[in-house]
Enzyme design. Sequence first.
Site, PDB file in Angstrom:
ATOM      1  N   GLU A 115       0.638  -1.267   0.028  1.00 21.31           N
ATOM      2  CA  GLU A 115       0.062   0.028   0.055  1.00 21.31           C
ATOM      3  C   GLU A 115       0.904   1.303   0.171  1.00 21.31           C
ATOM      4  O   GLU A 115       0.628   2.240   0.518  1.00 21.31           O
ATOM      5  CB  GLU A 115      -1.066  -0.026   1.041  1.00 21.31           C
ATOM      6  CG  GLU A 115      -2.047  -1.180   1.158  1.00 21.31           C
ATOM      7  CD  GLU A 115      -3.400  -0.702   1.868  1.00 21.31           C
ATOM      8  OE1 GLU A 115      -3.635   0.536   2.189  1.00 21.31           O
ATOM      9  OE2 GLU A 115      -4.144  -1.534   2.021  1.00 21.31           O
TER      10      GLU A 115
ATOM     11  N   HIS B 240      -2.217  -1.226  10.038  1.00 17.72           N
ATOM     12  CA  HIS B 240      -1.494  -2.610  10.432  1.00 17.72           C
ATOM     13  C   HIS B 240      -0.404  -2.654  11.118  1.00 17.72           C
ATOM     14  O   HIS B 240       0.292  -1.592  11.199  1.00 17.72           O
ATOM     15  CB  HIS B 240      -1.179  -3.212   8.860  1.00 17.72           C
ATOM     16  CG  HIS B 240      -2.515  -3.505   8.159  1.00 17.72           C
ATOM     17  ND1 HIS B 240      -2.725  -4.986   7.723  1.00 17.72           N
ATOM     18  CD2 HIS B 240      -3.435  -2.796   7.557  1.00 17.72           C
ATOM     19  CE1 HIS B 240      -3.793  -4.936   6.829  1.00 17.72           C
ATOM     20  NE2 HIS B 240      -4.157  -3.661   6.897  1.00 17.72           N
TER      21      HIS B 240
END
Length: 441
Positions: free
Chosen positions: A49, A272
């Site tokens: 990402e 995360h």
Amino acid sequence: MANTDSVKVRVLSLNCWGIRYLSKQCPQRYTMIGDMLCKEEHDIVLLQEVWSEKDYLSLKKKLACSHPHSHYFKSGVIGSGLAIFSIHRIHDTFLFRYSLNGYPYMAHHGDWFGGKAVGMAVLNIGSLTANVYVTHLHAEYCRDKDSYLPHRVVQAWELQQFIRHTSAGADMVILGGDLNMHPEDLGNRLLRSYTGLQDAYLETAKFDGCEDGMTLIADNPFINKKELCPFEKGIRIDYILFKGSFKTDIYCDYMSTTKGSVPNHPFPYSDHEALTAGLRLETHTQTQSDRQPKIKDSAAGKLAALVDIVTEARTEVKVGLHCAEGMRYTATRTGVMGLALLVLELAIAAVPWLALGTEQPFPRTSFYLLAALCFAILLTTFLLYIFYTMELKALQGAEDQMRLAVGSLQEKLRGFPLAQPHNAPRRPPEGHEPSALAPEE
């Protein structure tokens, strides 16, 4: 076994959540990530990402001294988001884009625009050749009604195929990334069983991190706790997986994760948690006869379990096929209705031209608006028909591959005796080499 040499490798994997102008504190977090990577000095860094190439170039500049070798994998409309940084020279790279990756009209999810893929980099770690993979699979969004499950299963199938077919000559394989799958999910079991990859969290001798190795935790301020239901504390969907070879054994000496907050900072690196695995590589000379007893004892059981997993995956793909066929039929029916409406409108418009007598006023504005609506319906349904046809072909291709794989595995499985004492000598069936009986070899 002789001439054993040991090499240690530190690997980090992190989903950066780097959506410019949308992700919270994105520039500040990239600065924190860069500082952390410079300080920790990991051998291999696998990022997901990193949607903006500008952010990648910024990290590349900052890590020029600590990680001089890097590569950014480009794919899709906004990129794959995958990047790798390494202290070892990168000799070769390759990107494989998954054939299925969600739906373009689900713009609020955005996976289709991201071009989800798996990136491969070939490194030399000392005298060893390492195939390093980084990937990011389609998100789940709703566990109870997961409409993307067939896509994610196909992605896991293509991922294991890509790894098996590209790592044959490698001394070791390392895979890191956000798999968006729980440890016992179908796609995860399919990937690990078929490739023989080991989960660093399950294999580590020492662990320091979140409870149960979770990488998406409720205590992270960027996480909406409602999205974790029914898992109140969090879930484990990010992984570092590894596998050795005939001449290389790999052990995970320790593994750690971040725990939400970062010392001396008001927010964490990402939504995360970052994973770090300390791997130990041991190279040696080992004869085929040293490995043969272990292969004989375990191959039959592994093949039987693998047949069940692939059959389950094939069933899930068939469910996806049925749904795609239904959606294509709906698009076709809607398109026919739009075409019928357009023909009816043209017929009504032609009446004043054909009628005799005084000329009647013609509602041009309404005619043009209705015609534009009909053309929009026809164009949309045509594009959807093409998309669902492509989805059907991808699902059918995966199902055909799974059918062939199940047949091959069952054929190998029939070559094994049903039961034998463990101390009884046993020879492999004629025409079968022991290494060919274990899918992960």
